[in-house]
Design a protein around this motif. Structure first.
Motif, mmCIF file in Angstrom:
data_model
loop_
_atom_site.group_PDB
_atom_site.id
_atom_site.type_symbol
_atom_site.label_atom_id
_atom_site.label_comp_id
_atom_site.label_asym_id
_atom_site.label_seq_id
_atom_site.Cartn_x
_atom_site.Cartn_y
_atom_site.Cartn_z
ATOM 1 N N MET A 19 0.830 -1.211 0.000
ATOM 2 C CA MET A 19 0.000 0.000 0.000
ATOM 3 C C MET A 19 0.865 1.261 0.000
ATOM 4 S SD MET A 19 -3.226 -0.243 0.019
ATOM 5 C CE MET A 19 -3.267 1.160 -1.025
ATOM 6 N N VAL A 20 1.849 1.303 0.888
ATOM 7 C CA VAL A 20 2.718 2.480 0.979
ATOM 8 C C VAL A 20 3.681 2.496 -0.209
ATOM 9 C CG1 VAL A 20 4.450 3.659 2.390
ATOM 10 C CG2 VAL A 20 2.498 2.558 3.490
ATOM 11 N N GLY A 21 4.202 1.319 -0.574
ATOM 12 C CA GLY A 21 5.104 1.224 -1.722
ATOM 13 C C GLY A 21 4.454 1.762 -2.985
ATOM 14 N N SER A 42 9.004 -9.059 -1.301
ATOM 15 C CA SER A 42 9.313 -10.368 -0.710
ATOM 16 C C SER A 42 9.699 -11.361 -1.804
ATOM 17 C CB SER A 42 8.090 -10.895 0.036
ATOM 18 O OG SER A 42 7.167 -11.406 -0.896
ATOM 19 N N ARG A 44 8.027 -13.726 -2.667
ATOM 20 C CA ARG A 44 6.809 -14.041 -3.445
ATOM 21 C C ARG A 44 6.776 -13.230 -4.743
ATOM 22 N NH1 ARG A 44 5.061 -13.743 1.873
ATOM 23 N NH2 ARG A 44 4.870 -11.490 1.788
ATOM 24 N N SER A 45 7.264 -12.007 -4.684
ATOM 25 C CA SER A 45 7.212 -11.112 -5.846
ATOM 26 C C SER A 45 8.527 -11.102 -6.632
ATOM 27 C CB SER A 45 6.933 -9.677 -5.389
ATOM 28 O OG SER A 45 5.826 -9.642 -4.534
ATOM 29 N N LYS A 57 -3.520 -6.623 -6.917
ATOM 30 C CA LYS A 57 -3.291 -5.870 -5.679
ATOM 31 C C LYS A 57 -2.720 -4.472 -5.931
ATOM 32 C CE LYS A 57 1.037 -8.028 -4.261
ATOM 33 N NZ LYS A 57 1.759 -8.816 -3.348
ATOM 34 N N VAL A 76 14.133 -8.166 -1.460
ATOM 35 C CA VAL A 76 14.723 -7.135 -0.581
ATOM 36 C C VAL A 76 15.986 -7.611 0.135
ATOM 37 C CG1 VAL A 76 12.619 -5.797 -0.106
ATOM 38 C CG2 VAL A 76 13.173 -7.774 1.318
ATOM 39 N N HIS A 77 16.139 -8.928 0.263
ATOM 40 C CA HIS A 77 17.319 -9.456 0.982
ATOM 41 C C HIS A 77 18.505 -9.705 0.056
ATOM 42 C CE1 HIS A 77 14.921 -9.832 4.552
ATOM 43 N NE2 HIS A 77 13.999 -10.472 3.862
ATOM 44 N N ALA A 92 9.320 0.485 2.832
ATOM 45 C CA ALA A 92 7.893 0.440 3.198
ATOM 46 C C ALA A 92 7.526 -1.009 3.466
ATOM 47 C CB ALA A 92 7.045 1.001 2.062
ATOM 48 N N MET A 93 8.193 -1.576 4.426
ATOM 49 C CA MET A 93 7.884 -2.971 4.740
ATOM 50 C C MET A 93 8.172 -3.273 6.203
ATOM 51 S SD MET A 93 10.998 -4.823 2.901
ATOM 52 C CE MET A 93 10.888 -6.079 4.142
ATOM 53 N N THR A 118 9.305 3.795 6.671
ATOM 54 C CA THR A 118 7.967 4.070 7.225
ATOM 55 C C THR A 118 7.605 3.052 8.315
ATOM 56 O OG1 THR A 118 6.883 2.692 5.561
ATOM 57 C CG2 THR A 118 7.151 5.020 5.013
ATOM 58 N N GLY A 198 -2.499 -1.924 5.499
ATOM 59 C CA GLY A 198 -1.893 -2.638 4.372
ATOM 60 C C GLY A 198 -2.923 -3.086 3.350
ATOM 61 N N TYR A 199 -2.427 -3.597 2.212
ATOM 62 C CA TYR A 199 -3.336 -3.876 1.098
ATOM 63 C C TYR A 199 -4.346 -4.970 1.399
ATOM 64 C CZ TYR A 199 -0.037 -7.632 -0.351
ATOM 65 O OH TYR A 199 0.759 -8.733 -0.393
ATOM 66 N N ALA A 350 2.773 8.478 5.463
ATOM 67 C CA ALA A 350 3.723 7.418 5.080
ATOM 68 C C ALA A 350 4.607 7.903 3.922
ATOM 69 C CB ALA A 350 2.983 6.129 4.748
HETATM 70 P P1 NAP Z 1 1.518 -3.834 2.912
HETATM 71 O O1 NAP Z 1 0.524 -3.200 2.005
HETATM 72 O O2 NAP Z 1 1.135 -5.054 3.643
HETATM 73 O O3 NAP Z 1 2.877 -4.120 2.054
HETATM 74 C C1 NAP Z 1 3.959 -4.807 2.629
HETATM 75 C C2 NAP Z 1 5.138 -4.852 1.671
HETATM 76 O O4 NAP Z 1 6.231 -5.533 2.327
HETATM 77 C C3 NAP Z 1 4.882 -5.616 0.378
HETATM 78 O O5 NAP Z 1 5.667 -5.063 -0.645
HETATM 79 C C4 NAP Z 1 5.380 -7.026 0.690
HETATM 80 O O6 NAP Z 1 5.854 -7.722 -0.459
HETATM 81 C C5 NAP Z 1 6.573 -6.735 1.599
HETATM 82 N N1 NAP Z 1 6.785 -7.830 2.551
HETATM 83 C C6 NAP Z 1 5.883 -8.354 3.416
HETATM 84 N N2 NAP Z 1 6.445 -9.364 4.127
HETATM 85 C C7 NAP Z 1 7.720 -9.473 3.702
HETATM 86 C C8 NAP Z 1 8.809 -10.340 4.025
HETATM 87 N N3 NAP Z 1 8.698 -11.288 4.947
HETATM 88 N N4 NAP Z 1 9.994 -10.152 3.381
HETATM 89 C C9 NAP Z 1 10.133 -9.189 2.463
HETATM 90 N N5 NAP Z 1 9.134 -8.353 2.091
HETATM 91 C C10 NAP Z 1 7.935 -8.486 2.705
HETATM 92 O O7 NAP Z 1 1.998 -2.809 4.040
HETATM 93 P P2 NAP Z 1 1.917 -1.191 4.013
HETATM 94 O O8 NAP Z 1 0.628 -0.720 4.543
HETATM 95 O O9 NAP Z 1 2.392 -0.723 2.687
HETATM 96 O O10 NAP Z 1 2.989 -0.806 5.135
HETATM 97 C C11 NAP Z 1 4.390 -0.839 4.886
HETATM 98 C C12 NAP Z 1 5.094 -0.279 6.111
HETATM 99 O O11 NAP Z 1 4.709 1.086 6.301
HETATM 100 C C13 NAP Z 1 4.739 -1.007 7.388
HETATM 101 O O12 NAP Z 1 5.879 -1.023 8.194
HETATM 102 C C14 NAP Z 1 3.666 -0.138 8.018
HETATM 103 O O13 NAP Z 1 3.612 -0.279 9.413
HETATM 104 C C15 NAP Z 1 4.167 1.243 7.633
HETATM 105 N N6 NAP Z 1 3.144 2.298 7.546
HETATM 106 C C16 NAP Z 1 1.991 2.096 6.837
HETATM 107 C C17 NAP Z 1 1.060 3.130 6.753
HETATM 108 C C18 NAP Z 1 -0.245 2.976 5.996
HETATM 109 O O14 NAP Z 1 -1.057 3.912 6.052
HETATM 110 N N7 NAP Z 1 -0.469 1.865 5.306
HETATM 111 C C19 NAP Z 1 1.322 4.361 7.366
HETATM 112 C C20 NAP Z 1 2.530 4.538 8.064
HETATM 113 C C21 NAP Z 1 3.420 3.508 8.124
HETATM 114 P P3 NAP Z 1 4.923 -8.813 -1.244
HETATM 115 O O15 NAP Z 1 3.888 -8.038 -2.013
HETATM 116 O O16 NAP Z 1 5.919 -9.482 -2.106
HETATM 117 O O17 NAP Z 1 4.318 -9.685 -0.200
#
Ligand code: NAP
Length: 368
Positions: A19-21, A42, A44-45, A57, A76-77, A92-93, A118, A198-199, A350
């Motif tokens: 979502m943030v990415g 991750s 997965r992608s 998504k 990412v690793h 953003a993860m 973030t 998140g998404y 974010a």
């Molecule tokens: P999200 O939509 O769930 O996206 C997570 C991202 O991280 C995806 O690109 C996912 O890749 C990757 N990921 C998940 N598990 C992983 C793993 N084990 N190894 C490597 N990559 C992994 O989350 P989001 O809402 O964008 O949030 C991202 C970060 O920003 C989080 O830390 C969240 O707390 C923070 N944040 C979010 C918001 C908000 O409004 N959403 C606001 C402030 C801060 P895949 O697609 O390949 O699974």
């Protein structure tokens, strides 16, 4: 390493499929200083074309930017495949463990990358600045201390942006403090949008037509993060401010984007009138506006007179999602003052907030 790309700073977006990415990719599309040259997610992608990795998504209203569609997603690793022109990394993860996320971010910094995250993992790490550029740009000056503490190369560091839940009210406290009306008590109830989780949350059936009166860890972050932001650099770290107490209730509501906060304030000494507050907030300007940073909103706080504002649908995109909109400012029977604040959680809260921080760090010379 760290060459410029067409005179712009090369950046990588980690968690680019989330979502943030997605918001990072949208906001960086025509950025005057930064150019996305790498996307990672991750395993997965990893290995897929970006457009394939977000099939089903891509959830933000604007289409996938053309420039990124055919980029190959990196794991990412996998550090070996980072393009040589990456200087700055927007992360953003979250990994399943906070400790792993903390170390992961420093793994990039150790390799000389400027990491702007973030995630919450490093927000309470003493030598990591948690920056809202309108409030504590001076905390960037902990970066050389962090580099010395951890023997990082002089281009590598970790900086973070705070939780999206505090974004709708903390800049109001700063504006009032600057005008001579410091606040010492805050009671806040947040009504947080689905995209904040998140998404996966956007399509989750239990979040439809529902309110969930609990978000794990959120109240603690909402109460503690402002204290660090208003704190001071002392010795090897940032010491939280004394004399400000925050009590928070955080809820998830079925709004797509935009966190609302119902806020009650108690003042430490003088109490401003409602008209004074409106004038102080609407005239508030800070360093990002003075420096004319590309992502800075011209008006950081927009004051609404209409009784039925702010509303997520009408106000979250003000100033490209970077302004905080405030309404319902009134005297309160139990506290001194109350208001309702709103900000865009995935933009100001974010990706946009992180990009503004990176712009500040470029201006301060920490990102070359
Ligand atoms: P999200 O939509 O769930 O996206 C997570 C991202 O991280 C995806 O690109 C996912 O890749 C990757 N990921 C998940 N598990 C992983 C793993 N084990 N190894 C490597 N990559 C992994 O989350 P989001 O809402 O964008 O949030 C991202 C970060 O920003 C989080 O830390 C969240 O707390 C923070 N944040 C979010 C918001 C908000 O409004 N959403 C606001 C402030 C801060 P895949 O697609 O390949 O699974």
């Amino acid at each position: 390493m760290h060459n410029k790309v067409n005179n712009k700073i090369g950046v990588s977006v980690l968690g680019a499929t989330g979502m943030v990415g997605q918001n990072f990719l949208r906001l960086l599309e025509n950025h005057p200083w930064f150019k996305v040259v790498d996307v990672a997610a991750s395993e997965r992608s990893a290995g897929k074309l970006f457009k394939e990795s977000v099939q089903n998504k891509w959830l933000i209203p604007t289409p996938i930017p053309e420039y990124v569609k055919n980029m190959r997603v990196r794991n990412v690793h996998n550090f070996e495949n980072i393009p040589p022109d990456v200087t700055c990394v927007f992360s953003a993860m979250d990994l399943p463990e906070k400790k792993a996320t903390r170390e992961f971010e420093f793994n990039y910094a150790t390799r000389g990358y400027a990491v702007i995250s973030t995630s919450s993992a490093n927000r309470q790490t003493g030598d990591v600045p948690m920056i809202i550029p309108e409030i504590n740009p001076q905390h960037a000056d902990i970066i050389p201390i962090q580099q010395k503490n951890r023997q990082l190369p002089n281009t590598g560091f970790v900086a973070v942006k705070p939780n999206c839940s505090i974004q709708s009210y903390i800049v109001v406290l700063e504006a009032l403090k600057n005008a001579g009306f410091p606040v010492n008590r805050v009671q806040v109830t947040t009504l947080q949008a689905l995209s904040g989780a998140g998404y996966k949350a956007l399509t989750s059936p239990e979040l439809k037509d529902n309110i969930v009166p609990f978000i794990s860890g959120e109240e603690d972050k909402t109460e503690k993060e402002p204290l660090k932001i208003f704190g001071k650099i002392m010795g090897n770290g940032i010491t939280p401010v004394d004399g400000l107490e925050i009590n928070a209730v955080c809820t998830r509501v079925p709004v797509v984007d935009g966190h609302t906060a119902v806020v009650h304030l108690g003042f430490a000494s003088k109490i401003p009138s409602v008209d004074e507050v409106k004038m102080i907030l609407s005239s508030f300007r800070a360093l990002p506006q003075e420096l004319n940073l590309p992502t800075a909103p011209a008006t950081p706080i927009i004051v609404k007179e209409d009784e039925n504002r702010p509303q997520p649908q009408l106000d979250r995109d003000s100033e490209n999602g970077m302004a905080v909109t405030v309404g319902r400012i009134a005297k309160d029977h139990f506290f001194d003052l109350r208001f309702v604040g709103l900000s865009h959680n995935t933009v100001r809260g974010a990706a946009g907030g992180a990009i503004l921080t990176a712009e500040l760090l470029v201006k301060k010379g920490y990102i070359a």
